[in-house]
Design a protein around this motif. Sequence first.
Motif, PDB file in Angstrom:
ATOM      1  N   UNK A  44      56.219  45.660  49.529  1.00 44.54           N
ATOM      2  CA  UNK A  44      56.668  45.299  48.306  1.00 44.54           C
ATOM      3  C   UNK A  44      58.134  45.684  47.949  1.00 44.54           C
ATOM      4  N   UNK A  45      58.581  46.642  49.089  1.00 49.85           N
ATOM      5  CA  UNK A  45      60.033  47.031  49.008  1.00 49.85           C
ATOM      6  C   UNK A  45      61.010  46.467  49.767  1.00 49.85           C
ATOM      7  N   UNK A  46      60.316  45.459  50.692  1.00 53.83           N
ATOM      8  CA  UNK A  46      61.282  44.807  51.802  1.00 53.83           C
ATOM      9  C   UNK A  46      62.171  44.021  50.938  1.00 53.83           C
ATOM     10  N   UNK A  47      63.563  44.111  51.354  1.00 54.92           N
ATOM     11  CA  UNK A  47      64.932  43.514  50.644  1.00 54.92           C
ATOM     12  C   UNK A  47      64.692  42.117  51.211  1.00 54.92           C
ATOM     13  N   UNK A  48      64.035  41.210  50.545  1.00 50.55           N
ATOM     14  CA  UNK A  48      63.788  39.827  51.204  1.00 50.55           C
ATOM     15  C   UNK A  48      65.153  39.089  51.514  1.00 50.55           C
ATOM     16  N   UNK A  49      66.139  39.134  50.573  1.00 48.86           N
ATOM     17  CA  UNK A  49      67.347  38.536  50.615  1.00 48.86           C
ATOM     18  C   UNK A  49      68.297  39.041  51.635  1.00 48.86           C
ATOM     19  N   UNK A  50      68.342  40.376  51.617  1.00 52.78           N
ATOM     20  CA  UNK A  50      68.868  41.246  52.892  1.00 52.78           C
ATOM     21  C   UNK A  50      68.383  40.901  53.933  1.00 52.78           C
ATOM     22  N   UNK A  51      67.139  40.837  54.372  1.00 53.12           N
ATOM     23  CA  UNK A  51      66.606  40.363  55.703  1.00 53.12           C
ATOM     24  C   UNK A  51      67.058  39.067  55.943  1.00 53.12           C
ATOM     25  N   UNK A 304      56.623  64.837  36.954  1.00 57.88           N
ATOM     26  CA  UNK A 304      57.906  65.304  36.054  1.00 57.88           C
ATOM     27  C   UNK A 304      59.324  64.426  36.170  1.00 57.88           C
ATOM     28  N   UNK A 305      59.439  63.874  37.317  1.00 55.42           N
ATOM     29  CA  UNK A 305      60.455  62.879  37.771  1.00 55.42           C
ATOM     30  C   UNK A 305      59.597  61.354  37.714  1.00 55.42           C
ATOM     31  N   UNK A 306      60.167  60.460  36.693  1.00 49.13           N
ATOM     32  CA  UNK A 306      59.030  59.345  36.856  1.00 49.13           C
ATOM     33  C   UNK A 306      59.682  58.155  37.558  1.00 49.13           C
ATOM     34  N   UNK A 307      60.886  58.086  38.112  1.00 46.45           N
ATOM     35  CA  UNK A 307      61.448  57.133  39.161  1.00 46.45           C
ATOM     36  C   UNK A 307      62.390  57.640  39.796  1.00 46.45           C
ATOM     37  N   UNK A 308      62.629  57.189  41.010  1.00 42.24           N
ATOM     38  CA  UNK A 308      64.024  57.256  41.592  1.00 42.24           C
ATOM     39  C   UNK A 308      64.676  55.987  42.057  1.00 42.24           C
ATOM     40  N   UNK A 309      65.990  56.293  42.443  1.00 38.43           N
ATOM     41  CA  UNK A 309      66.618  55.119  43.148  1.00 38.43           C
ATOM     42  C   UNK A 309      67.337  55.311  44.413  1.00 38.43           C
ATOM     43  N   UNK A 310      66.938  54.598  45.334  1.00 37.29           N
ATOM     44  CA  UNK A 310      67.366  54.807  46.677  1.00 37.29           C
ATOM     45  C   UNK A 310      68.354  53.812  47.173  1.00 37.29           C
ATOM     46  N   UNK A 311      69.189  54.035  47.962  1.00 36.80           N
ATOM     47  CA  UNK A 311      70.233  53.554  48.343  1.00 36.80           C
ATOM     48  C   UNK A 311      70.383  52.587  49.626  1.00 36.80           C
ATOM     49  N   UNK A 312      69.316  52.166  50.278  1.00 30.80           N
ATOM     50  CA  UNK A 312      69.044  51.775  51.349  1.00 30.80           C
ATOM     51  C   UNK A 312      69.997  51.859  52.426  1.00 30.80           C
ATOM     52  N   UNK A 313      70.231  53.119  52.803  1.00 29.95           N
ATOM     53  CA  UNK A 313      71.453  53.535  53.830  1.00 29.95           C
ATOM     54  C   UNK A 313      71.002  53.234  55.265  1.00 29.95           C
ATOM     55  N   UNK A 314      69.575  52.872  55.118  1.00 32.69           N
ATOM     56  CA  UNK A 314      69.178  52.214  56.561  1.00 32.69           C
ATOM     57  C   UNK A 314      69.937  51.097  56.857  1.00 32.69           C
ATOM     58  N   UNK A 348      83.457  43.356  49.415  1.00 29.43           N
ATOM     59  CA  UNK A 348      82.351  44.360  49.431  1.00 29.43           C
ATOM     60  C   UNK A 348      80.922  43.607  49.465  1.00 29.43           C
ATOM     61  N   UNK A 349      80.141  44.253  50.445  1.00 28.04           N
ATOM     62  CA  UNK A 349      78.778  43.635  50.743  1.00 28.04           C
ATOM     63  C   UNK A 349      78.019  44.725  49.979  1.00 28.04           C
ATOM     64  N   UNK A 350      77.127  44.283  49.018  1.00 30.87           N
ATOM     65  CA  UNK A 350      76.304  45.042  48.316  1.00 30.87           C
ATOM     66  C   UNK A 350      74.761  45.128  49.061  1.00 30.87           C
ATOM     67  N   UNK A 351      74.305  46.408  49.278  1.00 28.75           N
ATOM     68  CA  UNK A 351      73.079  46.226  50.238  1.00 28.75           C
ATOM     69  C   UNK A 351      72.061  46.471  48.952  1.00 28.75           C
ATOM     70  N   UNK A 352      72.422  46.763  47.902  1.00 25.25           N
ATOM     71  CA  UNK A 352      71.458  46.818  46.562  1.00 25.25           C
ATOM     72  C   UNK A 352      70.866  48.139  46.531  1.00 25.25           C
ATOM     73  N   UNK A 353      69.896  48.330  45.875  1.00 21.91           N
ATOM     74  CA  UNK A 353      69.024  49.595  45.304  1.00 21.91           C
ATOM     75  C   UNK A 353      67.615  49.482  45.114  1.00 21.91           C
ATOM     76  N   UNK A 354      66.910  50.363  45.636  1.00 23.16           N
ATOM     77  CA  UNK A 354      65.434  50.304  45.396  1.00 23.16           C
ATOM     78  C   UNK A 354      65.150  51.214  44.363  1.00 23.16           C
ATOM     79  N   UNK A 355      64.279  50.677  43.253  1.00 20.85           N
ATOM     80  CA  UNK A 355      63.971  51.370  42.163  1.00 20.85           C
ATOM     81  C   UNK A 355      62.365  51.878  42.418  1.00 20.85           C
ATOM     82  N   UNK A 356      62.208  53.066  42.804  1.00 22.81           N
ATOM     83  CA  UNK A 356      60.763  53.445  42.992  1.00 22.81           C
ATOM     84  C   UNK A 356      60.054  54.463  42.022  1.00 22.81           C
ATOM     85  N   UNK A 357      59.008  53.845  41.011  1.00 22.96           N
ATOM     86  CA  UNK A 357      58.230  54.678  40.304  1.00 22.96           C
ATOM     87  C   UNK A 357      57.395  55.595  41.103  1.00 22.96           C
TER      88      UNK A 357
END
Length: 375
Positions: A44-51, A304-314, A348-357
Motif C-alpha cells: 500500500x506504500x509503493x509509490x506507483x507513479x514513481x515506479x 503518543x505520536x499519531x503519524x510520521x512523514x517519510x521522505x522516500x530517500x531510498x 526539480x524532481x519531486x520524489x514525494x512523501x509517505x504519510x504513515x499513521x
Amino acid sequence: MMRIGRWGMTALGLTLMTAACGATNPEAGEDATPIKRVPTPPNEFTPVELEATIDDLIAELNKHATQPMQMAIVLKDATGFWAPVVTAANRALGDLGVIGNVIGPISQSGDSDEDEALQNDQIAQVVADGAEGLGLAPFNDIQTDAVDAAVAEGVPVVTLDTDVASSKRALFVGTLDEAAGATAAQTLLAMLPPAPGTVILHGNEDPAWSNGMDRTQGAQGVLEAAGYDVLVRQSTWDDGGDVEDVDWMQAQIETADPPVVGMIGLFNISYRCAIAAEAAGKPDLPIVAFDFDPMTVDYMREGRIKATHTQRQYYQGYLVPYILYGIKNIGLDATRQILAPQMVDDIRVNTGLDVVPADKIDAYNDFLDAIRANQ
C-alpha cells in the motif's frame, strides 16, 4: 564481475567507500544488454507513479545503444537517514552495469566547515579521476563553486535531498520541503479541536538551512490560515540539544495562551515533542512527526505520536544514477521529458512523501524490508 573505481580512502581521506558495478556496457552502436531490475513487491506504500516513471526511463534507455559510463554518488553522510540512499544507489549502479562509487562518511568531524571543505575536495577528486556524471547530496550553497567547476569539465551534476540552487546542476531530486511541511500540517489539522489554539513546531527559522526553513514555513502557513497561533522552536542539533528543546517546548505547553493543542516535529528528532508533552503532563497532545527514527517509531507504537512523514530517500538514491545514465545516453531533454510526471518545473524532481499513521507501522516496515530500505 565486481569492478571498483579508483576513488579510494587514501585519495580522498574517506571514512566509507562502497562500490557497485555490473558487466561493462557495449560500445556505442553495439547491441546493449537490456537493463533489468527486480520488480518492487506491491504494497500500500509503493509509490506507483514513481515506479512507473523509472520503468519508462528504463524502457527508453533499452531502445538505444548505450555507452560505458563512470559515475560517482557523493553523500554528506552514509548512516542513519542516509543508509537507504547508499543501498539504493549501489543497487541502481549494479542494474546499469556502470563503474561507480557511493562515497560518504560514516561519521562527520563535528566541524561543519571541515565537512563542507572535504566534500568540495571529493567532488574535485572524482572529476579528476574520470567521472562522467556526479550525484551529490550537498551541505548547502557552499558547494556552488565545486559543482560549477565539475559542470565546466563536462560532468553533469544531479543533486539530491538538498539542492544547490545557485549552481549549474542539471536537476534536483528530492522532497519539496514547503509542500512537505504543508502536508504535515494538514495531517495534524485533522486531529485538532477548532481554533483558537496554539501549535508548536519543532522546526527551523535559520535561513542558512533553507530546506528546514521551507518545511517550517510550509507548516506554519497552513496552520495560521486555519486560525491557530504557531510557536516555532529552533531545533538544536548540538550536544545537549535534546534537553534544551524539551525544556523550551515543555515551558510553552505549560504557559501558552491560547493553550497548546498540538505539535509537529519536522525533522528526524521529532520524538522530542513527545518527551516535552509528557514532561508537561500532556502525553495525549496530538503530535505528528517526520522521518522514521527508531525513537519516533517507539512513540508511535505507544500512541503518543499519531503519524510520521517519510521522505522516500531510498528512491532519491535509486533515481539519481538512472538520471545520470539517461543524460549521457539519451540527453538531458529526453530524460527530463520522461521524468515529467514527477517534475514541478524544469529542474526539480519531486520524489514525494509517505504519510504513515501509527497503526500502519508494521505495513510500512514490510514495505521498507521489501526494498531493503530500513535505516
